[in-house]
Structure formats: structure tokens, C-alpha cells
Design an enzyme around this catalytic site. Structure first.
Site, PDB file in Angstrom:
ATOM      1  N   GLY A 182      14.427 -65.521 -52.658  1.00  0.00           N
ATOM      2  CA  GLY A 182      14.513 -66.738 -51.854  1.00  0.00           C
ATOM      3  C   GLY A 182      14.240 -68.020 -52.597  1.00  0.00           C
ATOM      4  O   GLY A 182      13.826 -69.006 -51.991  1.00  0.00           O
ATOM      5  N   LYS A 183      14.497 -68.055 -53.907  1.00  0.00           N
ATOM      6  CA  LYS A 183      14.215 -69.276 -54.678  1.00  0.00           C
ATOM      7  C   LYS A 183      15.143 -70.424 -54.265  1.00  0.00           C
ATOM      8  O   LYS A 183      14.692 -71.542 -54.007  1.00  0.00           O
ATOM      9  CB  LYS A 183      14.371 -68.985 -56.172  1.00  0.00           C
ATOM     10  CG  LYS A 183      13.435 -67.914 -56.700  1.00  0.00           C
ATOM     11  CD  LYS A 183      13.539 -67.757 -58.198  1.00  0.00           C
ATOM     12  CE  LYS A 183      14.906 -67.246 -58.633  1.00  0.00           C
ATOM     13  NZ  LYS A 183      15.202 -65.895 -58.123  1.00  0.00           N
ATOM     14  N   THR A 184      16.426 -70.136 -54.202  1.00  0.00           N
ATOM     15  CA  THR A 184      17.379 -71.202 -53.863  1.00  0.00           C
ATOM     16  C   THR A 184      17.196 -71.668 -52.429  1.00  0.00           C
ATOM     17  O   THR A 184      17.242 -72.874 -52.148  1.00  0.00           O
ATOM     18  CB  THR A 184      18.820 -70.703 -54.074  1.00  0.00           C
ATOM     19  OG1 THR A 184      18.969 -70.250 -55.428  1.00  0.00           O
ATOM     20  CG2 THR A 184      19.818 -71.815 -53.811  1.00  0.00           C
ATOM     21  N   GLY A 191      10.989 -66.055 -60.387  1.00  0.00           N
ATOM     22  CA  GLY A 191      10.902 -64.783 -59.684  1.00  0.00           C
ATOM     23  C   GLY A 191      12.179 -63.996 -59.842  1.00  0.00           C
ATOM     24  O   GLY A 191      13.199 -64.497 -60.308  1.00  0.00           O
ATOM     25  N   PRO A 192      12.138 -62.732 -59.455  1.00  0.00           N
ATOM     26  CA  PRO A 192      13.329 -61.874 -59.571  1.00  0.00           C
ATOM     27  C   PRO A 192      14.415 -62.318 -58.598  1.00  0.00           C
ATOM     28  O   PRO A 192      14.167 -63.101 -57.674  1.00  0.00           O
ATOM     29  CB  PRO A 192      12.779 -60.481 -59.215  1.00  0.00           C
ATOM     30  CG  PRO A 192      11.550 -60.739 -58.416  1.00  0.00           C
ATOM     31  CD  PRO A 192      10.968 -62.014 -58.927  1.00  0.00           C
ATOM     32  N   PRO A 193      15.623 -61.823 -58.778  1.00  0.00           N
ATOM     33  CA  PRO A 193      16.719 -62.204 -57.871  1.00  0.00           C
ATOM     34  C   PRO A 193      16.452 -61.753 -56.443  1.00  0.00           C
ATOM     35  O   PRO A 193      15.861 -60.693 -56.202  1.00  0.00           O
ATOM     36  CB  PRO A 193      17.934 -61.486 -58.462  1.00  0.00           C
ATOM     37  CG  PRO A 193      17.580 -61.198 -59.876  1.00  0.00           C
ATOM     38  CD  PRO A 193      16.100 -60.971 -59.882  1.00  0.00           C
ATOM     39  N   GLY A 194      16.920 -62.569 -55.494  1.00  0.00           N
ATOM     40  CA  GLY A 194      16.874 -62.176 -54.100  1.00  0.00           C
ATOM     41  C   GLY A 194      15.569 -62.427 -53.391  1.00  0.00           C
ATOM     42  O   GLY A 194      15.387 -61.973 -52.266  1.00  0.00           O
ATOM     43  N   SER A 250       3.512 -54.116 -73.660  1.00  0.00           N
ATOM     44  CA  SER A 250       2.667 -53.614 -72.579  1.00  0.00           C
ATOM     45  C   SER A 250       2.739 -52.099 -72.391  1.00  0.00           C
ATOM     46  O   SER A 250       1.997 -51.549 -71.572  1.00  0.00           O
ATOM     47  CB  SER A 250       3.044 -54.313 -71.263  1.00  0.00           C
ATOM     48  OG  SER A 250       4.397 -54.049 -70.912  1.00  0.00           O
ATOM     49  N   LYS A 295       4.543 -55.500 -61.487  1.00  0.00           N
ATOM     50  CA  LYS A 295       4.396 -54.104 -61.890  1.00  0.00           C
ATOM     51  C   LYS A 295       3.709 -53.284 -60.800  1.00  0.00           C
ATOM     52  O   LYS A 295       4.061 -52.126 -60.543  1.00  0.00           O
ATOM     53  CB  LYS A 295       3.599 -54.020 -63.191  1.00  0.00           C
ATOM     54  CG  LYS A 295       4.337 -54.590 -64.397  1.00  0.00           C
ATOM     55  CD  LYS A 295       3.453 -54.563 -65.637  1.00  0.00           C
ATOM     56  CE  LYS A 295       4.208 -55.127 -66.840  1.00  0.00           C
ATOM     57  NZ  LYS A 295       3.378 -55.160 -68.063  1.00  0.00           N
TER      58      LYS A 295
END
Length: 804
Positions: free
Chosen positions: A391-393, A386-389, A709, A752
Site C-alpha cells: 500500500g505504498k502508492t 516496503g515489499p510490493p503490495g 545474515s 523475517k
């Protein structure tokens, strides 16, 4: 006292020494015996019997004996020396000492400290103390000299003397502890009485036996008694020598090495090089035995311990081996933490720490359920994409809390050295294990959760390829025998839960990507961001800036203004940064006046943060030919791209600008060919293609862009340009185009769509092949968007081109 001290004292007193009787015949009397006193002072001795013909250094500590010497020396030097019957008695009486002793001549006295006097005494004759006249402050007694009684000088006596010397010589040779000089001293003595006294002084016999030899005045009997003692000791020495030889023959190599090692340790201790080494080795051995090492690892550790025994601490190799053994001892070979299997509690923890992400939480609960039913199973390797920020970590922390396991995070972003994963070889000082072994050593458990952060940012250069080194780590079928180069023995990683994070899948090598199960974390909608800010970020920033809740009150409109006009991101990292800026401004006012209470309004937001940084009213100012809203997916979330096309007089050249990649250039060429082939249907004059040059530009030129795309967006821009028809500014589109006019599916539809919502787009066109992905778009976004699946470019133009 050392021999050097004795020689120095003798030299300093040479003119006062009474001649020792070792060289005189036994029937000759020395001159000093012509005028002897009737009473002499007597000094008791502890645990020692002195014989005539010797010089004895004595350490005098008793006050009475020290007074005796101080009062004796000014007037004379002759005193009596007797042995105590009980050496523990501090002040012996006449009945506590033997009656037979010796006469001694004081050669030198030297005070070492306040309590100790060192005295050198020449022993001259045997004496019997017949009557003790005084006891205090020290003993004084009458005496008579005991004369040696020599046997008849005949062949038997001569043979006895010869045999006596030969036996004594044999004993000296058989005993390795006696110096070779003793043989020379033995051969230099001619007097039988002196010879027996010399040997009696140096034989290892008990005190009563020595006292008996002293009391024996008949030289013949004394010689026989000494001969018997020599024969016994010679027999024992021969037996010891024989046993020593037999034991040495039976010594195995290991025993011999152990014996030599002990000797080396003793030598090192004498040299000051082995201080604490033995204790250190024993401590390491105990730690290794308690660590539960595998059989292979214990064999390696034992071998290194043996090497450590013989390597001096000053050697660099000593520190290398010690560090290696400490690493082995600190690894969690058999230490497993107990899992928590309460799924309800796990769900509460995930809901507490994260808002939304329902599909992700559902998959994680399924994962934990499988671990509960099959704890020994080899679960999948999860990859949070997923994109930064988003909540992955922090999701990794929540999973660790839900399972009750230790958590370790390894940042892989930018590493290019394979040794970061596999460790260094132990061939030089400073070598260390890889990051995995280091983290396991830190958390002290074999089943932690290890997060491999930013796995898509791994590089590679001449130092190796870290991504390839991870192939073994992330393969459940083979990571139970992971070998770190530093440890160099197999370590079981099968119980470790690996969770990786990435912003994009494309940079991850195929074999590595194949080993992981990807869980996609989409960007947040505006409503989700509002809830995240209200529930978590505002509270956290108030606490970090030391502001009480009633001193800074936020409302929903203020939070929404920050989201819509000051941030553009899929995650919420910049949102918290802007909220922190507002809280700091409030903190500056509260610090001046603690009674200050501020209600954060949209006007206050604009006062603190300045003019809005982002306008989200619409994607384009107005509808016009050749300008189209395209949709793109970046590692930072979905974006709306304004694709612009213009034409001007020229020779049908086509230019494409805006940091465009090769794939996107090919999409533009395909779109250009498709427009020219559909000129009649689009009511375009074919001659226009030969009279004009075309320039297609994608703004935000500093940002690289690539991918297929944008195909239908480029086709639409060129078609509307040459057909001179405006494109609806409220519509955005995504899809790959073919030369037959078909619209093919693309990826990142969810991201998107969210990007379109944030930019105020009302309708999006998507490939019909992506219709199945519509349910994945958050419901809040679906309510704001009209999503139209299309299969051909004709359908696209029908939706977006306005009437002439």
C-alpha cells in the site's frame, strides 16, 4: 477598374473614339461639334467631378442610369454628366445637381453582373445645362458648351505658365505617393486649359473646390486658383518631409525596429504568411502576464516574444518558440492550493483507506501536524520502504486527500535518461521539459504531492544518471531554484511534498538516500490480510465483476484458505488476484442464472483454484543433521531458506551452490573455519575434515541470494552434519557470525519474523543486538513465535541441536 482593363476597352473601341482635345489649340473646334442635338440625356454622378481631356471608367448601379445607357447606345454616344450636391441621394432631381457639368462620349459598356454595368467615357467639353426637359425615367436637358477664355499671350502669361509647371513638378517630386510617370505626362501637355484640367483632376481637394474649377471658364483665373492650391499643398508636403526627417532622426533603435516589424508584418500578411500571427503573439503575451511569472522568467519570455514577431510561421523555429512560451504560460508560478489542517479528518481518511500500519499512520499524522503549525517550513522528503503490495502508492493518494492537495505520480522504474528529470535543451524540434515540470503543468498548482514511485529501480547509462539529477530536486535547501533545461529559468519546488517509494534501500545511491526520511512498511500478518480482504478486496472484486453481495458470500475460513494455501507474499496483491479469480468463476454462473447464490467455502475455493499451491504445515518434513531453517529478507518480504549440507568421501573440498552472492560465500567460509576450530567442543573427529568433501546448497536456485545474515544457519548446518546431530525442524535462525563465535545483528527482523510465521515456524533465534527491535514485530506474530535472542554460537547450538 485597373489600367489594363481601361487599355483593353480602349483597344476594343479604337475606331469609334472621338479625338480628345488635349492636343488641339484652345481656339480650334473638333468636327463632332458641328452637328449637336438640342437635348441630351444627363447622368448624375456621386462624389466625383470630371474634367475635359480625361477618360473615366464608371461603375453604374442605378437602374435609371443603366436604362439611360441602354437607350442611348443604339442611336448615339453623347451624354451629359453632372455631380450631385448630396451624394447620399438615390434619385436626384434637377435642383439636386450642379448646373455645370461635362459632355462625355461613351466608348465602351460592359455588364459585370445583373446589378452592375461598367462604362468607359471620354470627357470632351464643359457644358452648362440650361433647362431639364425630362426627369423620368432619367433626366434629359438642354445645354450649352462653355468655351475656354484664353488670356492675352504675353511674357507675363508665359512666365505664369512656366512657374505653374515648375510648381506642379515640385509637388509631384515631393509627394512619394505620386508615380514618376506623372512628370512625363505633365511635360507633354502644351495647352493651358488641358493642363489646368489635368492637375485639377489629380489634386487632392474637396468636391466644392473641384466644382468651382470646373465652372471657371477663364483659363487665366483657373490657372491662378490651381496655382494657389498647388502652393498650399507644396508647402504642406515640404513641412511633412521636414517633420519626417526630424522624426526619423529622433527614432530610437527600438522604435525603428517596431516600425520595420510593422512593415514586415504587413508584407507577410500580403504574402499570406502572417495569418493570425499577431493575434497569437498578443494572446501569448496576455497569458504570460496573467501567469505571474518570476522576473527572470518574464525577461526570457519577453525576449522570445520579440523573436516570434519577426519569425515567419512556416519556420520550424516559430513552433519551437510558441511551444516554449505556452509551457511558461501554463506553469503554476504563483498558484498554490489551500491545505486542509483537520488532523482528525486526516486520521479518518488514512483509517478508511488502509488497515493496520499504525506506526506509519502515526508518523504521517505527525508530518501533517508540522505542516499545519509551519506551512512555510521545508518538510522532510519521505521514503515509503516496503515489499510490493503493502500500500505504498495508495498511501500517497491518502495523504493528498487528507491535505486537500493535487496528486501526481512519476514512475521512475527503469528510466536511464537524465532528461526525464531535467528535460531537454531547446535546440531541436520535439524537445520537452522533464517529468517534474510536465506534472506541475498538468496539476496547475505549485504545491502538489508528487510521488516518485520505485526510486530504487532507477538505472544509469551513457544518457546520464537520473538518480544524481534527483539530488537537487529532493534537497529542501536548494530545490527552490530548480532549473529544468527546457524552461531554463529557476522554478520553486520548495512547496512540493515529495514522497518516494522503494522496495529496498541498497540500490538507492547513498547521497540520495541521505536526503530522505525512510518510513518502513512491514509485510502484513495473516490476520491483517484477512481483515484487508474482508473489508476492501472482496467488495472491490464483487463490484468489478458485476456481482451483488448476496450472490457471492465469503466467510473467514475461505479467505484464510486463499491466504495460507494459494499466496506467499508480504503484501496483498496476489491475494486480491486470487479473490478475483474466484469472483469471476461465480460471475460465469450468475451470468447463466441470475438467481444463483453461491457461498464461497474452502471446498469451493479448491474447486476453482485447484490444488493448494503452498504447504505451510512446517518448514521441513523432518529433523535431520545438516539441514537448517534460515531466515532471509527480500524486496518481496521475509522468507525461510532451507540450508542443506552433505558430506562425502573426498579431499576436504567445499562447494556452495544456489545463486549465492559473494558476501554469503564469505559467511560460509567463516562458518566452515569456525566449525573446524570448535571440533573438540562439538565432539567432532578432526580427521573427518580431511576425509570428506562438503557441499552446501540453498534451494530455490533461480533466486539470487546474498548477505551475511545466514552465517549462524550455515555454521549450524555444518556443525550438526559433522557432529551427526539433528536440527529441530520448527526452529529458524538469523544472524551474522564471526570467527570468534559471536552473533552480530542483522536487518529486516520484522519481515523475517512474518515470513517465519507464514511458514509455520514455532521459534526463531535472533542476535541479542536485535532484541530492541522485537517490539516492532506485530503482536499477532509475537503470539505465534517464541523469539530467543542469542549472543554466541554455543547458545545457538544449545537451542537447535537435538539430543543424540
Amino acid at each position: 477598374m485597373s489600367m489594363d482593363d481601361i487599355e483593353q476597352l480602349l483597344q476594343e473601341s479604337s475606331d469609334e473614339i472621338i479625338e480628345i482635345s488635349t492636343g488641339r489649340p484652345d481656339d480650334d473646334l473638333p468636327e463632332w461639334r458641328e452637328d449637336l442635338p438640342d437635348v441630351i440625356p444627363v447622368m448624375p454622378l456621386r462624389g466625383v467631378v470630371l474634367f475635359p481631356g480625361t477618360v473615366a471608367p464608371l461603375t453604374v448601379e442605378r437602374k435609371a442610369s443603366q436604362q439611360l445607357l441602354e437607350e442611348l447606345l443604339p442611336t448615339g454616344r453623347l451624354l451629359g454628366l453632372v455631380t450631385q450636391k448630396n451624394s447620399e441621394e438615390e434619385t436626384p432631381q434637377p435642383d439636386g445637381v450642379y448646373k455645370v457639368g461635362v459632355l462625355g462620349n461613351v466608348l465602351r459598356m460592359m455588364r459585370q453582373d445583373l446589378d452592375t454595368v461598367l462604362v468607359l467615357i471620354q470627357i470632351v467639353e464643359r457644358a452648362k445645362f440650361t433647362e431639364f426637359t425630362e426627369v423620368e425615367p432619367y433626366m434629359r436637358a438642354k445645354f450649352e458648351i462653355l468655351e475656354n477664355q484664353m488670356p492675352k499671350d504675353d511674357k507675363v502669361w508665359e512666365a505664369s505658365m512656366r512657374n505653374f509647371k515648375e510648381s506642379a513638378t515640385s509637388l509631384i517630386l515631393a509627394n512619394p505617393n505620386i508615380p514618376d510617370e506623372a512628370t512625363q505626362a505633365l511635360n507633354s501637355i502644351d495647352s493651358p486649359s488641358v493642363l489646368t484640367d489635368f492637375l485639377a483632376t489629380n489634386l487632392s481637394i474637396d468636391l466644392p473646390q473641384k466644382q468651382g474649377l470646373l465652372e471657371e471658364t477663364k483659363v487665366g483665373k483657373r490657372l491662378k486658383r490651381v496655382q494657389k492650391i498647388i502652393n498650399n499643398q507644396l508647402h504642406i508636403a515640404e513641412l511633412q518631409q521636414k517633420l519626417r526627417a526630424e522624426v526619423e532622426e529622433e527614432f530610437s533603435d527600438a522604435q525603428r525596429r517596431a516600425y520595420l516589424r510593422e512593415q514586415l508584418r504587413a508584407i507577410q500578411k500580403e504574402l499570406g504568411e502572417g495569418e493570425g500571427t499577431e493575434e497569437q503573439v498578443e494572446e501569448l503575451r496576455e497569458r504570460l502576464e496573467a501567469a505571474g511569472l518570476s522576473e527572470e522568467a518574464m525577461g526570457v519570455a519577453t525576449r522570445e516574444l520579440k523573436r516570434l514577431d519577426v519569425i515567419p510561421p512556416s519556420s520550424p523555429e516559430h513552433s519551437v518558440i510558441t511551444t516554449f512560451l505556452e509551457t511558461l504560460a501554463e506553469l503554476p508560478w504563483d498558484n498554490l492550493s489551500e491545505d486542509h489542517h483537520d488532523l482528525d479528518e486526516a486520521q479518518k481518511i488514512l483509517d478508511r483507506d488502509h488497515y493496520g500500519l499504525e506506526n506509519v499512520k502515526k508518523r504521517l499524522i505527525e508530518y501533517l501536524a508540522v505542516r499545519k503549525l509551519n506551512p512555510e517550513g521545508r518538510g522532510p522528503i519521505l521514503c515509503l520502504l516496503g515489499p510490493p503490495g503493502v500500500g505504498k502508492t495508495s498511501l500517497g493518494h491518502s495523504i493528498a486527500a487528507a491535505l486537500g492537495r493535487e496528486f501526481a505520480r512519476i514512475s521512475l522504474g527503469g528510466i536511464r535518461d537524465e532528461s526525464e528529470i531535467r528535460g531537454h535543451r531547446r535546440t531541436y524540434i520535439g524537445a520537452m521539459p522533464g517529468r517534474l515540470i510536465q506534472e506541475l503543468r498538468r496539476v496547475k498548482t505549485r504545491n502538489p504531492i508528487i510521488m516518485l514511485d520505485e526510486i530504487d529501480k532507477i538505472g544509469a547509462d551513457f544518457r546520464g544518471d537520473p538518480a544524481s539529477a534527483l539530488l537537487e530536486v529532493l534537497d529542501p535547501a536548494q530545490n527552490n531554484t530548480f532549473v529544468d533545461r527546457y524552461v531554463d529559468v529557476a522554478f520553486d519546488l520548495s512547496q512540493v511534498i515529495f514522497i518516494s517509494t522503494a522496495n529496498a534501500l541498497d540500490p538507492i545511491p547513498g547521497p540520495l538516500r541521505d536526503r530522505m526520511e525512510v518510513i518502513t512498511l512491514p509485510g502484513y500478518t495473516t490476520e491483517e490480510k484477512v481483515q484487508i480482504a474482508r473489508r476492501y478486496q472482496v467488495k472491490r472484486q464483487l463490484k468489478e465483476n458485476g456481482i451483488k453481495a448476496n450472490q457471492c458470500v465469503w466467510n473467514m475460513a475461505s479467505i484464510r484458505k486463499v491466504i495460507e494455501e494459494y499466496t506467499r507474499e508480504a503484501g496483498v496483491r496476489n491475494l486480491e488476484r486470487e479473490i478475483g479469480s474466484v469472483c469471476r468463476a461465480v460471475a460465469a454462473r450468475v451470468a447463466v442464472d441470475p438467481k444463483t447464490k453461491i457461498k464461497v467455502t474452502p471446498e469451493f475455493i479448491e474447486e476453482v483454484l485447484g490444488a493448494p499451491k503452498i504447504s505451510r504445515d512446517d518448514a521441513l518434513d523432518e529433523s535431520e543433521p545438516g539441514v537448517v531453517n534460515g531466515l532471509a529478507y527480500t524486496p518481496y518480504g521475509g522468507e525461510v531458506l532451507n540450508i542443506e549440507a552433505i558430506r562425502f568421501a573426498g579431499k576436504r573440498n567445499v562447494k556452495l551452490t544456489g545463486q549465492i552472492g559473494d558476501v554469503m560465500k564469505e559467511s560460509m567460509e567463516a562458518a566452515w573455519s569456525l566449525v573446524r576450530s570448535r571440533a573438540e567442543q562439538l565432539e567432532i573427529n578432526p580427521e573427518d575434515f580431511t576425509k570428506y568433501d562438503v557441499h552446501v546448497h540453498v534451494p530455490a536456485g533461480a533466486t539470487p541470494k546474498d548477505g551475511p545474515s545466514a552465517g549462524i544457519a550455515m555454521f549450524t548446518a555444518l556443525a550438526s552434519l559433522f557432529a551427526n546431530r539433528k536440527v529441530n525442524k520448527n526452529i529458524a535462525m538469523t544472524g551474522e557470525v564471526t570467527l570468534r563465535g559471536k552473533v552480530l545483528p542483522i536487518g529486516g527482523l520484522k519481515e523475517k519474523s512474518l515470513g517465519a510465521v507464514q511458514m509455520g515456524i514455532k521459534k526463531i533465534l535472533i542476535p541479542i543486538g536485535n532484541a530492541k527491535d522485537i517490539p516492532e514485530i506485530p503482536e499477532s506474530a509475537r503470539k505465534k513465535l517464541k523469539i530467543v535472542p542469542v549472543s554466541t554460537v554455543e547458545e545457538v547450538l544449545k537451542e537447535v541441536l537435538l539430543k543424540k
